[in-house]
Design an enzyme around this catalytic site. Structure first.
Site, PDB file in Angstrom:
ATOM      1  N   TYR A 229      32.321  34.971  19.756  1.00 22.99           N
ATOM      2  CA  TYR A 229      31.284  34.205  19.051  1.00 22.99           C
ATOM      3  C   TYR A 229      31.924  33.181  18.109  1.00 22.99           C
ATOM      4  O   TYR A 229      31.641  31.979  18.172  1.00 22.99           O
ATOM      5  CB  TYR A 229      30.376  35.174  18.281  1.00 22.99           C
ATOM      6  CG  TYR A 229      29.385  34.499  17.351  1.00 22.99           C
ATOM      7  CD1 TYR A 229      28.459  33.572  17.823  1.00 22.99           C
ATOM      8  CD2 TYR A 229      29.370  34.794  15.978  1.00 22.99           C
ATOM      9  CE1 TYR A 229      27.544  32.963  16.964  1.00 22.99           C
ATOM     10  CE2 TYR A 229      28.467  34.189  15.117  1.00 22.99           C
ATOM     11  CZ  TYR A 229      27.558  33.275  15.618  1.00 22.99           C
ATOM     12  OH  TYR A 229      26.664  32.660  14.764  1.00 22.99           O
TER      13      TYR A 229
HETATM   14  N1  NAD Z   1      21.365  34.487  11.613  1.00 21.12           N
HETATM   15  C1  NAD Z   1      22.548  34.398  11.012  1.00 21.12           C
HETATM   16  O1  NAD Z   1      22.888  35.195  10.135  1.00 21.12           O
HETATM   17  C2  NAD Z   1      23.493  33.275  11.378  1.00 21.12           C
HETATM   18  C3  NAD Z   1      24.724  33.182  10.699  1.00 21.12           C
HETATM   19  C4  NAD Z   1      25.600  32.143  11.031  1.00 21.12           C
HETATM   20  C5  NAD Z   1      25.244  31.203  11.983  1.00 21.12           C
HETATM   21  N2  NAD Z   1      24.052  31.330  12.635  1.00 21.12           N
HETATM   22  C6  NAD Z   1      23.720  30.313  13.655  1.00 21.12           C
HETATM   23  O2  NAD Z   1      22.417  29.822  13.410  1.00 21.12           O
HETATM   24  C7  NAD Z   1      21.802  29.443  14.641  1.00 21.12           C
HETATM   25  C8  NAD Z   1      20.419  30.060  14.727  1.00 21.12           C
HETATM   26  O3  NAD Z   1      20.525  31.475  14.658  1.00 21.12           O
HETATM   27  P1  NAD Z   1      19.260  32.427  14.553  1.00 21.12           P
HETATM   28  O4  NAD Z   1      19.643  33.585  13.718  1.00 21.12           O
HETATM   29  O5  NAD Z   1      18.052  31.650  14.206  1.00 21.12           O
HETATM   30  O6  NAD Z   1      19.166  32.933  16.059  1.00 21.12           O
HETATM   31  P2  NAD Z   1      17.858  33.171  16.977  1.00 21.12           P
HETATM   32  O7  NAD Z   1      18.301  33.971  18.124  1.00 21.12           O
HETATM   33  O8  NAD Z   1      16.728  33.668  16.147  1.00 21.12           O
HETATM   34  O9  NAD Z   1      17.504  31.690  17.440  1.00 21.12           O
HETATM   35  C9  NAD Z   1      18.244  31.011  18.431  1.00 21.12           C
HETATM   36  C10 NAD Z   1      17.253  30.217  19.283  1.00 21.12           C
HETATM   37  O10 NAD Z   1      17.977  29.483  20.265  1.00 21.12           O
HETATM   38  C11 NAD Z   1      17.301  29.604  21.510  1.00 21.12           C
HETATM   39  N3  NAD Z   1      18.282  29.407  22.571  1.00 21.12           N
HETATM   40  C12 NAD Z   1      19.387  30.158  22.855  1.00 21.12           C
HETATM   41  N4  NAD Z   1      20.023  29.661  23.921  1.00 21.12           N
HETATM   42  C13 NAD Z   1      19.320  28.569  24.322  1.00 21.12           C
HETATM   43  C14 NAD Z   1      19.481  27.640  25.384  1.00 21.12           C
HETATM   44  N5  NAD Z   1      20.485  27.735  26.264  1.00 21.12           N
HETATM   45  N6  NAD Z   1      18.578  26.648  25.514  1.00 21.12           N
HETATM   46  C15 NAD Z   1      17.541  26.528  24.659  1.00 21.12           C
HETATM   47  N7  NAD Z   1      17.337  27.391  23.626  1.00 21.12           N
HETATM   48  C16 NAD Z   1      18.224  28.405  23.487  1.00 21.12           C
HETATM   49  C17 NAD Z   1      16.714  31.012  21.495  1.00 21.12           C
HETATM   50  O11 NAD Z   1      15.641  31.169  22.406  1.00 21.12           O
HETATM   51  C18 NAD Z   1      16.281  31.119  20.042  1.00 21.12           C
HETATM   52  O12 NAD Z   1      14.969  30.644  19.868  1.00 21.12           O
HETATM   53  C19 NAD Z   1      22.761  29.878  15.733  1.00 21.12           C
HETATM   54  O13 NAD Z   1      23.488  28.755  16.160  1.00 21.12           O
HETATM   55  C20 NAD Z   1      23.671  30.875  15.046  1.00 21.12           C
HETATM   56  O14 NAD Z   1      24.938  30.920  15.632  1.00 21.12           O
HETATM   57  C21 NAD Z   1      23.179  32.330  12.365  1.00 21.12           C
END
Ligand code: NAD
Length: 427
Positions: A229
């Protein structure tokens, strides 16, 4: 066709032999008709003219929706149009809410593999006016579909949230992570370049740092990710930054989030991961699951880390503060001068402290099972937020953990099965 539209006016210019005053661009073709006499050449010119008119017609038609009104998503005007990838997900939906509240126009692109259409419906209910929010069901891996999104919509900025985002899952399915994160980001940037979209805010993560020896983590801390990741996100960062070095038109902000928690203070949105992802889940979700009785106990993995109470230490950032950092980043982004910022509070909280806050917020004396360490976990991770404070004037404001969890718990209790089982707009 709308009366008085450019096409109607241009058509009237094609008839008659008297020289007409030519409009911009394509109208120079009409002038060629008058100057050529050979029949074959005339045929070629007619074909070219017909093709031009057809293209023009299609271009104009694309700007109207089925009701015959102008489609605001496809035209440039004075409203900034943000493409939010992953807008049906936890952070993307909160970001969309803030952007819409601030007057931006938003197009969400999501394949709903992880996100919730229910979150999008809440947002559509809050901002039903034409030209505010549209949802496009698109997989970012489908380059044809992505290019079509850009060619049909007048996008100004991209906020790229869409990703699979679980450390444990990335170790079990590394190829999926490289594809979904690294290669999809490459495809997205290529499409942006092709369609001359020059601003990108990228969701990165503290997982790109790995397990640094020195705390707190600064942006200059070497990035040595230790799981797929973190590696996939770092590669995506590198792709973006290398492109900026070769082309100074792109304005980029890379935000490295720490552990994101909390939900909208008015209870309109929350965090609703799919039940099948529970095993990979984050601590707040697991704690709420235990408080709801969905799982019998909260498993705390590792009590012998080199930390004050032996459990892992993390820096928890409220989603509302995180979204605020995105808006500040969007406004500060400058072509050719990429910004890289940690987004966090600067304060470490141990898992034991988190569990106590969760018990206080839910009022449930959650059963806790202490277990051995989980592979791939780091002992202590917290940030130095000085850079983002100095350069973007951003500071975390929602730092009362129990209060944050109380709000998130309220949403969770009102939505025991996530978004699907409620009447979103009246909840
Ligand atoms: N939640 C955390 O603590 C955290 C921490 C650091 C970074 N992030 C980053 O923040 C971003 C959002 O995370 P989140 O927690 O909201 O995750 P989440 O899983 O709630 O949301 C991700 C969204 O992306 C969509 N998605 C995934 N692959 C896709 C594709 N190929 N095409 C179109 N849509 C796609 C999913 O359907 C989902 O709606 C991510 O990039 C994640 O790496 C999150």
């Amino acid at each position: 066709m709308m009366p008085g539209s450019p096409l109607v006016r241009r058509r009237s210019n094609t008839g008659g032999n008297t020289p007409t005053r030519l409009g911009r661009g394509t109208w120079s073709l009409a002038g060629m008709v008058h100057g050529v006499s050979r029949p074959r050449s005339q045929l070629v010119i007619k074909v070219l003219l017909a093709a031009t008119l057809t293209a023009l017609c299609m271009f104009i038609l694309r700007q109207y929706d089925s009701a015959g009104t102008i489609d605001k998503f496809s035209v440039k005007d004075d409203v900034t149009h943000v493409l939010v990838t992953g807008g049906a997900g936890y952070i993307g939906s909160h970001a969309t809410l803030r952007l819409l509240k601030d007057g931006y126009r938003v197009t969400i692109v999501d394949n709903l593999s992880r996100g919730n259409m229910g979150a999008v419906q809440v947002l559509q209910g809050l901002f039903p006016e034409p030209g505010r929010l549209q949802f496009l069901y698109v997989d970012l891996g489908d380059s044809k579909a992505i290019n079509e999104v850009f060619s049909k919509n007048a996008i100004d900025v991209v906020m790229h949230f869409a990703a699979v985002a679980y450390v444990g899952e990335s170790t079990a399915e590394p190829l999926r992570y490289y594809h979904n994160i690294t290669s999809n980001t490459l495809g997205l940037v290529e499409a942006m370049v092709r369609h001359r979209v020059h601003k990108l805010i990228y969701s990165s993560t503290c997982a790109t740092y790995g397990e640094p020896d020195v705390m707190p983590i600064k942006e200059s801390t070497p990035q040595v990710p230790i799981n797929p990741y973190g590696k996939a996100k770092k590669m995506a960062e590198d792709i973006i930054l290398d492109y900026v070095k070769s082309n100074d038109q792109l304005a980029v902000m890379i935000l490295r989030y720490f552990n994101v928690i909390g939900s909208d203070s008015k209870g309109r949105l929350g965090e609703a991961p799919r039940p099948e992802l529970r095993a990979h889940g984050r601590i707040s979700g697991a704690c709420f699951d235990a408080a709801m009785g969905v799982i019998p106990e909260l498993k705390v993995q590792g009590t012998d880390y080199n930390t004050e109470d032996g459990t892992c230490v993390r820096d928890y950032i409220h989603v509302t503060d995180l979204v605020d950092a995105h808006v500040k980043a969007l406004n500060a982004a400058k072509p050719g001068k990429p910004g890289i910022y940690n987004v966090a509070t600067g304060k470490g909280v141990s898992v034991k402290q988190f569990v106590e806050a969760c018990k206080a917020a839910t009022g449930v004396n959650v059963t806790v099972k202490y277990m051995d360490r989980r592979p791939g976990d780091y002992a202590e991770v917290y940030s130095d937020p000085t850079k983002i404070k100095n350069e973007l004037n951003w500071t975390a404001r929602h730092t009362d953990l129990t209060k944050t969890l109380r709000v998130a718990w309220k949403w969770r209790k009102a939505h025991p099965k996530g978004y699907t089982a409620v009447n979103y707009l009246n909840s």
